[in-house]
Motif scaffolding. Structure first.
Motif, PDB file in Angstrom:
ATOM      1  N   LEU A  73     -37.812  19.656  -3.647  1.00 48.38           N
ATOM      2  CA  LEU A  73     -37.967  21.404  -3.954  1.00 48.38           C
ATOM      3  C   LEU A  73     -36.939  21.669  -5.102  1.00 48.38           C
ATOM      4  O   LEU A  73     -35.924  21.464  -4.783  1.00 48.38           O
ATOM      5  CB  LEU A  73     -37.811  22.160  -2.704  1.00 48.38           C
ATOM      6  N   HIS A  75     -35.092  25.001  -7.178  1.00 45.62           N
ATOM      7  CA  HIS A  75     -35.179  26.560  -7.281  1.00 45.62           C
ATOM      8  C   HIS A  75     -34.681  26.802  -8.550  1.00 45.62           C
ATOM      9  O   HIS A  75     -33.466  26.423  -9.067  1.00 45.62           O
ATOM     10  CB  HIS A  75     -34.321  26.977  -6.213  1.00 45.62           C
ATOM     11  N   THR A  77     -33.607  30.368 -10.956  1.00 43.07           N
ATOM     12  CA  THR A  77     -33.492  31.922 -11.063  1.00 43.07           C
ATOM     13  C   THR A  77     -32.756  32.357 -12.261  1.00 43.07           C
ATOM     14  O   THR A  77     -32.403  31.448 -13.081  1.00 43.07           O
ATOM     15  CB  THR A  77     -32.843  32.441  -9.768  1.00 43.07           C
ATOM     16  N   HIS A 103     -39.783  26.529  -7.228  1.00 44.76           N
ATOM     17  CA  HIS A 103     -39.801  28.130  -6.916  1.00 44.76           C
ATOM     18  C   HIS A 103     -38.896  28.666  -7.952  1.00 44.76           C
ATOM     19  O   HIS A 103     -37.822  28.377  -8.328  1.00 44.76           O
ATOM     20  CB  HIS A 103     -39.134  28.095  -5.652  1.00 44.76           C
ATOM     21  N   ASP A 105     -37.572  32.261  -9.026  1.00 44.64           N
ATOM     22  CA  ASP A 105     -37.437  33.543  -8.346  1.00 44.64           C
ATOM     23  C   ASP A 105     -36.854  34.584  -9.543  1.00 44.64           C
ATOM     24  O   ASP A 105     -35.772  34.305  -9.872  1.00 44.64           O
ATOM     25  CB  ASP A 105     -36.389  33.568  -7.210  1.00 44.64           C
ATOM     26  N   ALA A 160     -46.419  37.403  -5.929  1.00 44.90           N
ATOM     27  CA  ALA A 160     -46.292  35.868  -5.868  1.00 44.90           C
ATOM     28  C   ALA A 160     -47.367  35.408  -6.744  1.00 44.90           C
ATOM     29  O   ALA A 160     -48.430  35.377  -6.346  1.00 44.90           O
ATOM     30  CB  ALA A 160     -46.210  35.401  -4.465  1.00 44.90           C
ATOM     31  N   GLY A 162     -48.818  31.457  -8.624  1.00 40.31           N
ATOM     32  CA  GLY A 162     -48.747  30.154  -8.547  1.00 40.31           C
ATOM     33  C   GLY A 162     -49.367  29.414  -9.578  1.00 40.31           C
ATOM     34  O   GLY A 162     -50.435  29.997 -10.173  1.00 40.31           O
ATOM     35  N   LEU A 172     -44.451  28.330  -7.485  1.00 38.19           N
ATOM     36  CA  LEU A 172     -44.283  29.556  -6.883  1.00 38.19           C
ATOM     37  C   LEU A 172     -43.306  30.417  -7.833  1.00 38.19           C
ATOM     38  O   LEU A 172     -42.276  29.998  -7.852  1.00 38.19           O
ATOM     39  CB  LEU A 172     -44.031  29.481  -5.474  1.00 38.19           C
ATOM     40  N   THR A 174     -42.002  34.003  -7.942  1.00 43.08           N
ATOM     41  CA  THR A 174     -42.077  35.398  -7.274  1.00 43.08           C
ATOM     42  C   THR A 174     -41.225  36.315  -8.064  1.00 43.08           C
ATOM     43  O   THR A 174     -40.045  36.204  -8.609  1.00 43.08           O
ATOM     44  CB  THR A 174     -41.000  35.149  -5.741  1.00 43.08           C
ATOM     45  N   GLY A 203     -37.871  32.922   2.470  1.00 45.84           N
ATOM     46  CA  GLY A 203     -37.353  31.693   1.716  1.00 45.84           C
ATOM     47  C   GLY A 203     -37.663  30.474   2.643  1.00 45.84           C
ATOM     48  O   GLY A 203     -37.828  29.394   2.034  1.00 45.84           O
ATOM     49  N   ILE A 206     -41.152  29.253   2.358  1.00 48.96           N
ATOM     50  CA  ILE A 206     -41.183  28.556   0.774  1.00 48.96           C
ATOM     51  C   ILE A 206     -40.605  27.053   1.122  1.00 48.96           C
ATOM     52  O   ILE A 206     -41.202  26.167   0.590  1.00 48.96           O
ATOM     53  CB  ILE A 206     -40.485  29.133  -0.395  1.00 48.96           C
ATOM     54  N   ALA A 210     -42.905  23.826   0.914  1.00 49.63           N
ATOM     55  CA  ALA A 210     -42.557  22.789  -0.231  1.00 49.63           C
ATOM     56  C   ALA A 210     -42.390  21.335   0.485  1.00 49.63           C
ATOM     57  O   ALA A 210     -42.795  20.243  -0.135  1.00 49.63           O
ATOM     58  CB  ALA A 210     -41.372  23.015  -0.946  1.00 49.63           C
TER      59      ALA A 210
END
Length: 213
Positions: A73, A75, A77, A103, A105, A160, A162, A172, A174, A203, A206, A210
């Motif tokens: 996974l 992340h 942002t 992911h 965000d 959301a 995908g 994903l 968001t 979270g 998620i 994952a």
């Protein structure tokens, strides 16, 4: 031949690394380092509530590095510009189709840049909005209305989106939710406890999705 060997090494790495996550560092000038307390708080919540054993200090990996294949996974942002080179895009594509999960965000302002750069990663794929019935909203905690709204920006509803590969959700995005702000230490945004709890529970969904899909 070397490229083939490298690809299979990366493929093995994604599946052999059981539980961990990393922050994705990207080019373009956007603040990929935003929300510094968010992931540590989410990790603690997951370790306390769904029996994960995630390293409490998330690592940072660059999008073009083979290091991303160590993590099931990633992340991502930020608020602003995102740029993927051809090498970045190819590396991220290989990671995702070989079992990884990303992911993204939106911390407000990423959307136009991210959607443009994702076309470099998967030119033939489009972001699609996930229905409220998708398993990611129900895998551990129930969100019958779908993605929760954590912070208000433009008065838009949270969404959301995908990307799928062979019917598996691999990415994903968001949007208009700001989950990461809800994961931060309480004093950062002064969110009420119930708002932070919703963010952390989403979270956790998620993370669990994952790790298990």
């Amino acid at each position: 031949m070397k490229l083939i060997i490298f690809f299979f090494f990366c493929l093995f790495s994604v599946f052999s690394y059981t539980q961990d996550l990393a922050i994705l560092k990207y080019k373009g000038g956007g603040d990929w380092y935003g929300n510094p307390t968010a992931l540590p708080n989410l990790i603690k919540f997951c370790n306390d509530n769904i029996n994960t054993k995630i390293n409490p200090k998330p690592q940072t990996v660059e999008v073009g590095s083979s290091d991303i294949f160590q993590f099931p996974l990633l992340h991502m942002t930020g608020h602003g510009n995102v740029f993927f080179s051809e090498t970045d895009a190819e590396n991220l594509s290989n990671y995702l189709i070989s079992g990884g999960f990303l992911h993204i965000d939106d911390n407000y302002g990423m959307e136009p840049y991210v959607t443009k750069e994702l076309k470099k990663v998967f030119p033939d794929k489009d972001l699609v909005e996930l229905p409220k019935s998708h398993v990611i909203f129900n895998i551990e905690y129930k969100f019958p209305k779908g993605l929760p709204k954590i912070h208000e920006h433009d008065g838009k509803r949270p969404q959301a989106f995908g990307l799928f590969h062979q019917n598996r959700l691999i990415l994903l995005f968001t949007y208009e939710s700001d989950l990461g702000d809800g994961w931060e230490d309480p004093e950062v945004h002064n969110d009420p406890p119930d708002v932070r709890e919703r963010a952390l529970k989403m979270g956790t969904n998620i993370v669990k999705y994952a790790f298990e899909n």
